[in-house]
Design an enzyme around this catalytic site. Structure first.
Site, PDB file in Angstrom:
ATOM      1  CB  ALA A   1     -26.435  -6.696  23.736  1.00  0.00           C
ATOM      2  CG  ASP A   2     -23.964  -7.306  18.814  1.00  0.00           C
ATOM      3  OD1 ASP A   2     -22.771  -7.136  18.986  1.00  0.00           O
ATOM      4  OD2 ASP A   2     -24.567  -8.359  18.269  1.00  0.00           O
TER       5      ASP A   2
ATOM      6  N   GLY B   1     -25.470 -11.156  18.592  1.00  0.00           N
ATOM      7  CA  GLY B   1     -25.322 -12.211  17.300  1.00  0.00           C
ATOM      8  C   GLY B   1     -24.052 -11.187  16.737  1.00  0.00           C
ATOM      9  N   GLY B   2     -23.675 -10.452  17.645  1.00  0.00           N
ATOM     10  CA  GLY B   2     -21.922 -10.012  17.049  1.00  0.00           C
ATOM     11  C   GLY B   2     -21.196 -11.272  16.969  1.00  0.00           C
ATOM     12  N   GLY B   3     -20.786 -11.732  17.711  1.00  0.00           N
ATOM     13  CA  GLY B   3     -19.942 -12.487  18.425  1.00  0.00           C
ATOM     14  C   GLY B   3     -20.558 -14.281  16.832  1.00  0.00           C
TER      15      GLY B   3
ATOM     16  CD  GLU C   1     -24.690 -14.915  22.364  1.00  0.00           C
ATOM     17  OE1 GLU C   1     -23.233 -14.918  22.902  1.00  0.00           O
ATOM     18  OE2 GLU C   1     -25.485 -13.986  21.196  1.00  0.00           O
TER      19      GLU C   1
ATOM     20  CB  THR D   1     -19.232  -7.767  27.763  1.00  0.00           C
ATOM     21  OG1 THR D   1     -18.702  -6.485  26.717  1.00  0.00           O
ATOM     22  CG2 THR D   1     -19.548  -6.910  29.117  1.00  0.00           C
TER      23      THR D   1
ATOM     24  N   GLY E   1     -18.874 -13.260  24.157  1.00  0.00           N
ATOM     25  CA  GLY E   1     -17.930 -11.944  24.012  1.00  0.00           C
ATOM     26  C   GLY E   1     -17.125 -11.705  25.172  1.00  0.00           C
TER      27      GLY E   1
HETATM   28  C1  5RP Z   1     -21.747 -12.693  20.643  1.00  0.00           C
HETATM   29  C2  5RP Z   1     -22.870 -11.618  21.487  1.00  0.00           C
HETATM   30  C3  5RP Z   1     -22.353 -10.928  22.390  1.00  0.00           C
HETATM   31  O1  5RP Z   1     -22.758 -10.759  23.271  1.00  0.00           O
HETATM   32  C4  5RP Z   1     -22.513  -9.620  21.859  1.00  0.00           C
HETATM   33  O2  5RP Z   1     -21.512  -9.396  20.112  1.00  0.00           O
HETATM   34  C5  5RP Z   1     -21.977  -8.129  22.171  1.00  0.00           C
HETATM   35  O3  5RP Z   1     -20.185  -8.832  22.386  1.00  0.00           O
HETATM   36  P1  5RP Z   1     -19.042  -7.982  23.225  1.00  0.00           P
HETATM   37  O4  5RP Z   1     -19.520  -8.342  24.182  1.00  0.00           O
HETATM   38  O5  5RP Z   1     -18.082  -8.241  22.729  1.00  0.00           O
HETATM   39  O6  5RP Z   1     -19.425  -6.776  22.671  1.00  0.00           O
HETATM   40  O7  5RP Z   1     -24.248 -11.731  20.953  1.00  0.00           O
HETATM   41  O8  5RP Z   1     -22.742 -13.646  20.074  1.00  0.00           O
END
Ligand code: 5RP
EC number: 5.3.1.6
Length: 235
Positions: free
Chosen positions: A100-101, A112-114, A120, A48, A46
């Site tokens: 994390a989201d 899991g946003g990504g 993970e 971050t 992701g």
């Molecule tokens: C990917 C994830 C990411 O950690 C989550 O989506 C946060 O993403 P970002 O750092 O872009 O805000 O779980 O599957």
């Protein structure tokens, strides 16, 4: 968990004009203090985590290697010249760093946003210490606003969607996305996540579900939130 809330660094940036990227970068750089020479380090996925990978590339700590939670992360690590190891060859690992989201006060997460949630969760579960890095907007009193990602074997997509409706959710297929494991993602709104542990188990009991983005069984051990006042560390 012992709830220690403290600012871990003198604020580098002050004021309200900090964008989310600056806060993510701050949290990611704060995670470096947990990385020691000789370790195997698990790396999440992701935006971050991408700041963390960049920080690792610059810091040149002599670790044994890195375990990637996705193909995207593996490629980024390699682009920094960092040594990527197979989880099947490392055994359990000392530390895992990921974003994390959403995160609740008990360090339970939605991820899991990504779309990388299954790998993970595997790497997080193989790690003795899970450090979650995020901008402070991810700090929530309870989980459930962010649509919950569920990784599903394509054959079972409609069946699983119907079972998720029975659990109170409204699933939407994430269009055009195939996971690293060859599956699809259903993003689910409307679920009651007041008992995240139970919902994590109930969803994973549906045949055809590979995993879901609730990290309650394997929650984080340390939260590092980038905020306008510096990094907030909870552990
Ligand atoms: C990917 C994830 C990411 O950690 C989550 O989506 C946060 O993403 P970002 O750092 O872009 O805000 O779980 O599957």
């Amino acid at each position: 968990h012992v709830f220690i809330e403290r600012l871990t660094s003198t604020p580098t940036y002050k004021g309200n004009n900090m964008n989310a990227d600056a806060l993510k970068k701050m949290a990611a750089e704060a995670a470096l203090r947990y990385i020691q020479p000789g370790m195997v380090v698990g790396v999440g996925t992701g935006s971050t985590t991408n700041f963390f990978i960049a920080a690792l590339g610059a810091a040149k700590i002599h670790v044994d290697g890195y375990v990637a939670s996705s193909i995207a992360t593996e490629n980024r690590l390699k682009a920094q010249g960092l040594n990527v190891l197979d989880l099947n060859a490392t055994g359990d690992i000392p530390v895992y760093v990921d974003g994390a989201d959403e995160a609740d006060p008990h360090f339970r997460l939605i991820k899991g946003g990504g779309g990388a949630l299954t790998r993970e969760k595997i790497v997080a579960s193989a790690a003795r210490l899970f450090i979650c890095i995020a901008d402070v907007s991810k700090d929530k009193p309870m989980l459930g606003k962010f649509p919950l990602p569920v990784e599903v074997i394509p054959f079972a997509r409609s069946f699983v969607a119907r079972q998720l409706v029975k659990l109170g959710g409204s699933p939407t297929l994430r269009n055009g996305v195939t996971t690293d494991n060859g599956n699809v993602i259903l993003d689910v709104t409307g679920l009651d996540l007041s008992d995240p542990l139970r919902m994590e188990e109930s969803i994973n009991a549906i045949p055809g579900v590979l995993d879901n983005g609730i990290f309650a069984h394997r929650r984080a051990d340390v939260m590092l939130f980038g905020s306008a006042d510096g990094v907030i560390e909870r552990k």
